[in-house]
Write a protein that holds these residues in place. Structure first.
Motif, PDB file in Angstrom:
ATOM      1  N   HIS A 113      46.826  45.085  43.571  1.00 61.78           N
ATOM      2  CA  HIS A 113      46.523  44.894  44.994  1.00 61.78           C
ATOM      3  C   HIS A 113      46.379  43.572  45.283  1.00 61.78           C
ATOM      4  CE1 HIS A 113      46.563  49.262  45.893  1.00 61.78           C
ATOM      5  NE2 HIS A 113      46.043  49.322  44.653  1.00 61.78           N
ATOM      6  N   THR A 121      40.218  40.390  46.938  1.00 58.41           N
ATOM      7  CA  THR A 121      39.556  40.888  47.964  1.00 58.41           C
ATOM      8  C   THR A 121      38.456  39.711  48.144  1.00 58.41           C
ATOM      9  OG1 THR A 121      38.169  41.909  46.603  1.00 58.41           O
ATOM     10  CG2 THR A 121      39.822  43.349  47.267  1.00 58.41           C
ATOM     11  N   LEU A 142      39.026  50.191  58.858  1.00 58.43           N
ATOM     12  CA  LEU A 142      39.657  49.782  57.763  1.00 58.43           C
ATOM     13  C   LEU A 142      41.335  50.115  57.706  1.00 58.43           C
ATOM     14  CD1 LEU A 142      37.113  50.301  54.650  1.00 58.43           C
ATOM     15  CD2 LEU A 142      37.816  48.017  55.707  1.00 58.43           C
ATOM     16  N   ASP A 159      44.854  47.981  58.617  1.00 59.45           N
ATOM     17  CA  ASP A 159      45.330  47.796  56.967  1.00 59.45           C
ATOM     18  C   ASP A 159      44.615  47.284  56.055  1.00 59.45           C
ATOM     19  OD1 ASP A 159      47.742  48.560  55.725  1.00 59.45           O
ATOM     20  OD2 ASP A 159      48.760  46.397  55.827  1.00 59.45           O
ATOM     21  N   TYR A 160      43.256  47.444  55.776  1.00 59.25           N
ATOM     22  CA  TYR A 160      42.468  47.055  55.081  1.00 59.25           C
ATOM     23  C   TYR A 160      42.019  48.404  54.186  1.00 59.25           C
ATOM     24  CZ  TYR A 160      41.620  42.568  57.143  1.00 59.25           C
ATOM     25  OH  TYR A 160      41.920  41.493  57.717  1.00 59.25           O
ATOM     26  N   ALA A 171      40.185  49.266  50.301  1.00 58.98           N
ATOM     27  CA  ALA A 171      38.642  48.788  50.210  1.00 58.98           C
ATOM     28  C   ALA A 171      37.960  49.844  49.221  1.00 58.98           C
ATOM     29  CB  ALA A 171      38.150  48.227  51.155  1.00 58.98           C
ATOM     30  N   ILE A 206      36.964  43.364  50.940  1.00 57.96           N
ATOM     31  CA  ILE A 206      38.130  43.593  51.675  1.00 57.96           C
ATOM     32  C   ILE A 206      39.255  42.625  51.507  1.00 57.96           C
ATOM     33  CG2 ILE A 206      38.910  43.916  54.188  1.00 57.96           C
ATOM     34  CD1 ILE A 206      36.147  44.661  54.533  1.00 57.96           C
ATOM     35  N   ALA A 207      40.388  43.153  51.233  1.00 55.11           N
ATOM     36  CA  ALA A 207      41.528  42.074  51.271  1.00 55.11           C
ATOM     37  C   ALA A 207      41.753  41.198  52.400  1.00 55.11           C
ATOM     38  CB  ALA A 207      42.848  42.650  50.767  1.00 55.11           C
ATOM     39  N   PHE A 208      40.952  40.528  52.708  1.00 53.87           N
ATOM     40  CA  PHE A 208      41.015  39.420  53.882  1.00 53.87           C
ATOM     41  C   PHE A 208      42.070  38.541  53.258  1.00 53.87           C
ATOM     42  CE2 PHE A 208      36.487  40.385  54.756  1.00 53.87           C
ATOM     43  CZ  PHE A 208      36.788  41.375  55.825  1.00 53.87           C
ATOM     44  N   ASP A 209      43.195  38.076  54.258  1.00 48.33           N
ATOM     45  CA  ASP A 209      43.679  36.939  53.867  1.00 48.33           C
ATOM     46  C   ASP A 209      43.429  35.765  54.399  1.00 48.33           C
ATOM     47  OD1 ASP A 209      45.840  35.183  53.556  1.00 48.33           O
ATOM     48  OD2 ASP A 209      47.410  36.011  54.539  1.00 48.33           O
ATOM     49  N   TYR A 248      40.788  38.468  60.223  1.00 42.66           N
ATOM     50  CA  TYR A 248      39.588  38.628  59.581  1.00 42.66           C
ATOM     51  C   TYR A 248      38.474  38.508  60.657  1.00 42.66           C
ATOM     52  CZ  TYR A 248      35.167  36.287  57.710  1.00 42.66           C
ATOM     53  OH  TYR A 248      33.887  36.052  57.316  1.00 42.66           O
TER      54      TYR A 248
END
Length: 960
Positions: free
Chosen positions: A385, A388, A413, A417-418, A421, A436-439, A449
């Motif tokens: 994945h 994060t 979430l 599309d997070y 988490a 969280i998979a923040f870009d 975000y």
């Protein structure tokens, strides 16, 4: 620079304005990066006071730092950092009867608790970073941890503080009676001005403060203005706790202590999902546990994939997809167990009836608890994945509404599309952790975000919760405080800030700003947004970092476990120097800044980076123990290969890097070589020429190499063949270990083979960064072994560092080459002696056998600790009837060439004296000292009277 000059002239301490130090302190454990002006490491509290005075004269911002593990950005800024942890780390006074301690701010929580343990006392709050966080940092952040369930937040433990304002007022603060308040005013001056202003702020806004602060256990966000209310005794100390170095500098703290429970027990409750677990929290909390933690199946899946605490720990979980871990204490084991059993009985048949695992084995409990404590590190790089990040990782809501909040938060979430988490945390107090998979690497991702955290803040506020339930506001939540408190209360925060720091010089931009200033936006200073360096060509492949060195250099998330002072292996040099730059985290930050090219501008040629890496022992402890598996030994080798490309290397790189070749030459006349290298006068010349510290004794070459002995003797028996690897150290310095291994393997029914031509794993070239040569050496070795490897013949390694090369370094160094498939076979077929015997000859070693009653202490080699562990050795020793105490004292300190090199002697010996060497000296007479690593044996032999042996020698003695 005049500021630097004045600090150096007037401050009793260490003043660092070099690029390497500034780079090491440019990050904490958050998403943010701000390079400081400089760093001050005061020798004492008065020196820190003088440092602030000098900064004030230059109008320079200043802020304090403890363990540097802050997740909200409060420990990085463009100011002068005061690092308290190296010297100002003392327990000043202990009042055992009143259960109080007076401490300096830099003392580590675990170190303090170790000092308190003989008195049966402890600090109440215990964050998961307890082995690295400092009391000053805990005060700055109002830390909590799992034990806050029983003992409250750090603010609840603070009795008094000695603080310093930026403009020079040094004072003790705490509860303030009306009489004391009047006395302060009568004395006049700046202190009276501060107290008068605080009283005025509270008196003018009593209703607002009483109604807008959430009445929940985990309200960490905002300043603690409610502590100044009359019903709270105008407690200035507690009103300053959690202010994150934005108001004052804490100089001393008097804190309340708590009795250590004599016994603890753990019950784990399993529910169909994490939401149902959240629903049960209020009922479970009514039984007054010491801790009440929650974790979901996502965290467990990650822990299983990364083997966070071993398969045995996960086996202790009951059926379910969401769990509550409930810890009880008692004066007796029976009392602790009864509390857990009563809770379990009462829950039966109710809507909160769980599946139950009741653990009464302390070791098993601790292993399972480590999964929860490792949550942050385990979820940073979830397998399969995206990476994060923190940024919304510790909100808290009323515990009785936790289940519904978790459902709504999960829906949020999913909307963004997070959804991958994990949700876990201090559920007993409604605090939810996640990563969280923040870009955060491109503007669109950062915009998403921002939108998410704004929505999340409104969700928490709608539940009457707190944006932060543990980690503070710093930069990531300061901008959002109006959503939680409203504009009027946030305006009060600005007024409060102005009372103590009207010029906004204390950690500016964090938490709150005085009128006319602003806090940093949550999307400013993001360290990944502008981190787009050119990807260099490298020797190693970095498979866990998308084959990118730039990602590896940025891998550290700042947890700081490398700064622990005891237990485990990492980080040996930090434990001696207590320097951030000489921790794994500090070195990782320096490498990241090198790749960024701003603070450190000369890339691979940088002497600042070379200095930061110089004291790295390349022990690989970080690869095994770092929560995100930073591998500084590999990064150091990579750096050295580029740093010295087309340049003259240090003498020790030639003498020790090319040791396999010189050892082969010495085999022609080992006696003569030994005389030359140990003769008075000549000895000093040899050491100088080889870059060896003059205080080190050079090892003696064996009179006959192991391979020469084996060639005369030949293979015997007709059992299955095995290749016994003749590493440079066993072959040339300690052939008795090889001979003993032959005896053991033949007794177990195998036919031992040794390569007929000189081969090498390339270790010494790797450790000195001569990676081109190392690759050539390894290719030759792999080609020579390939026919046997393809037939399935196993390779037995005796020297752990060389075995680790085959199992770890070689596949990463030769990835993508024509020999890569054979290299992978080599990694798969290479075993330690203990692993091989347990797997291929399980019936060979079965107690009881002759030799029972042998007592030993074992020092695991750091590379073994990092790559495959000591479990097989422990089981084999037990089967052989050898009662072995496995040391958990860290590295021996020699670490191959490191301890021999010029400039490393003090650190090398210092590391050994931290634990390993004293443990050996204290061993009872007759105790066998077991150390498979040549470095470990050499350090022990040179610094004690002991004569350690290899596992093969001890087994041969007992079993054959």
């Amino acid at each position: 620079m005049s500021l630097q000059r004045d600090l150096e002239a007037r401050v009793d301490g260490e003043v660092r304005f070099d690029a390497g130090s500034r780079a090491a302190y440019s990050h904490d454990s958050s998403n943010y990066r701000q390079t400081p002006i400089g760093v001050v490491v005061p020798h004492n509290v008065d020196a820190a006071v003088e440092a602030v005075r000098v900064c004030r004269e230059h109008d320079a911002p200043v802020f304090s730092r403890g363990g540097g593990t802050s997740l909200a950005g409060e420990c990085c800024n463009e100011g002068v950092v005061i690092d308290w942890s190296k010297y100002c780390n003392n327990l000043i006074r202990l009042d055992e009867d009143r259960r109080r301690a007076l401490v300096q701010p830099g003392i580590c929580l675990d170190d303090l608790n170790d000092l308190l343990a003989p008195h049966g006392l402890q600090v109440g709050p215990k964050p998961s970073t307890h082995d690295t966080c400092t009391i000053g940092g805990m005060i700055g952040n109002n830390s909590c941890g799992a034990t806050a369930q029983a003992y409250g937040k750090m603010a609840d433990s603070v009795i008094r503080l000695e603080v310093l304002t930026y403009d020079g007022v040094r004072m003790w603060v705490g509860e303030t009676s009306d009489e004391e308040y009047e006395k302060i005013l009568a004395e006049g001056g700046r202190r009276a001005e501060i107290y008068r202003a605080m009283r005025g702020l509270i008196d003018d806004n009593l209703a607002l403060i009483r109604t807008r602060y959430p009445d929940i256990p985990r309200r960490i966000s905002g300043y603690n203005l409610d502590s100044l209310l009359p019903e709270n005794h105008f407690n200035v100390a507690r009103a300053l706790v959690g202010s994150e170095s934005t108001l004052v500098t804490v100089l001393h703290a008097e804190i309340e202590l708590f009795p250590v429970p004599n016994h603890q027990t753990l019950a784990v409750l399993g529910y169909p999902d994490i939401f149902r677990a959240g629903d049960a929290v209020t009922r479970v909390a009514s039984y007054k546990p010491l801790a009440l933690e929650g974790l979901d199946e996502t965290l467990i899946d990650i822990a299983r994939a990364e083997n966070v605490a071993g398969k045995q720990a996960l086996g202790g979980l009951p059926e379910g997809s969401g769990w509550l871990m409930v810890r009880f204490g008692g004066d007796t084991r029976e009392e602790a167990d009864e509390r857990a059993e009563r809770m379990i009985r009462d829950l039966k048949g109710t809507e909160h009836d769980p599946h139950v695992a009741f653990l009464d084995d302390p070791g098993e409990e601790e292993r399972l608890w480590k999964i929860r404590e490792a949550g942050l590190g385990a979820t940073a790089y979830p397998p399969g994945h995206p990476d994060t990040h923190e940024g919304w990782e510790d909100a808290a809501v009323p515990p009785d509404r936790l289940g519904d909040y978790l459902r709504d938060f999960r829906a949020l979430l999913n909307e963004f599309d997070y959804g991958q988490a994990s949700l876990y945390g201090h559920f007993g107090q409604g605090c939810v952790h996640t990563r969280i998979a923040f870009d955060l690497e491109d503007p669109d991702g950062v915009g998403k975000y921002r939108r998410f955290v704004e929505r999340a803040a409104r969700l928490v506020a709608s539940y009457g919760g707190s944006l932060s339930g543990e980690h503070g506001d710093g930069q990531s939540r300061a901008e959002l405080l109006p959503i939680m408190f409203g504009d009027e209360v946030v305006a009060l925060f600005g007024r409060y800030k102005r009372i103590f720091d009207p010029g906004d010089r204390m950690n500016p931009g964090k938490v709150a700003a005085p009128p006319g200033r602003r806090v940093h936006r949550l999307d400013e200073n993001l360290d990944h947004l502008d981190y787009n360096p050119r990807e260099p060509r490298t020797h190693f492949s970095y498979p866990e970092d998308h084959h990118r060195f730039t990602h590896a250099a940025a891998r550290c998330v700042g947890i700081g476990k490398c700064r622990s002072s005891s237990g485990g292996v990492m980080c040996p040099s930090y434990r001696v120097t207590r320097e951030e730059e000489h921790s794994t985290r500090g070195r990782a930050r320096v490498l990241m800044e090198m790749m960024r090219g701003e603070t450190i501008t000369d890339g691979w040629r940088s002497e600042d980076v070379n200095d930061a890496l110089d004291l790295c022992l390349a022990c690989k402890g970080c690869r095994g123990e770092c929560p995100v598996h930073v591998d500084m030994a590999t990064y150091k080798a990579e750096f050295l290969s580029h740093h010295y490309r087309w340049r003259i290397r240090p003498r020790e790189h030639y003498s020790m890097g090319w040791l396999p070749l010189s050892a082969r030459l010495a085999a022609a006349a080992p006696g003569l070589v030994n005389k030359v290298t140990h003769a008075p006068g000549l000895n000093r010349v040899v050491k100088w020429a080889g870059g060896v510290d003059r205080r080190r004794d050079l090892p003696h070459f064996a009179g006959e190499r192991f391979t020469d002995w084996f060639a005369r003797r030949g293979s015997q028996g007709d059992g299955d063949p095995v290749v016994l690897w003749p590493d440079t150290f066993t072959n040339n310095f300690h052939p008795d270990a090889g001979k003993a291994a032959v005896r053991v393997l033949e007794a177990a029914g195998f036919r031992v083979e040794v390569p007929p031509v000189p081969l090498c794993c390339g270790l010494t070239w790797i450790s000195t960064g001569q990676l081109g040569t190392a690759a050539r050496v390894l290719r030759r070795t792999v080609r020579a072994l390939a026919p046997r490897l393809r037939r399935g013949v196993p390779v037995i390694g005796l020297e752990p560092s060389c075995t680790a090369v085959f199992r770890s370094d070689a596949p990463e160094l030769l990835d993508g080459e024509p020999v890569a498939e054979d290299v992978r076979l080599l990694a798969k077929r290479t075993h330690s002696l203990s692993e091989f015997l347990l797997d291929r000859a399980p019936g060979f070693v079965t107690a009881p056998l002759p030799g029972t009653g042998v007592h030993a202490i074992a020092q695991p080699h750091c590379h073994q600790h990092a790559i495959w562990g000591f479990d097989a050795d422990g089981e084999l020793l037990a089967r052989a009837g050898i009662q072995a105490e496995v040391l958990d004292e860290g590295c021996c300190g020699l670490a191959g060439n490191f301890g021999f090199e010029r400039g490393h002697y003090e650190v090398s010996v210092g590391v050994g004296e931290l634990g390993v060497l004293p443990a050996v000296r204290k061993a009872p007479d007759g105790t066998r000292i077991l150390a498979d690593g040549f470095s470990c044996r050499t350090q022990i032999e040179q610094r004690t009277d002991a004569r350690p042996v290899h596992l093969a020698e001890l087994l041969a003695e007992v079993l054959t």
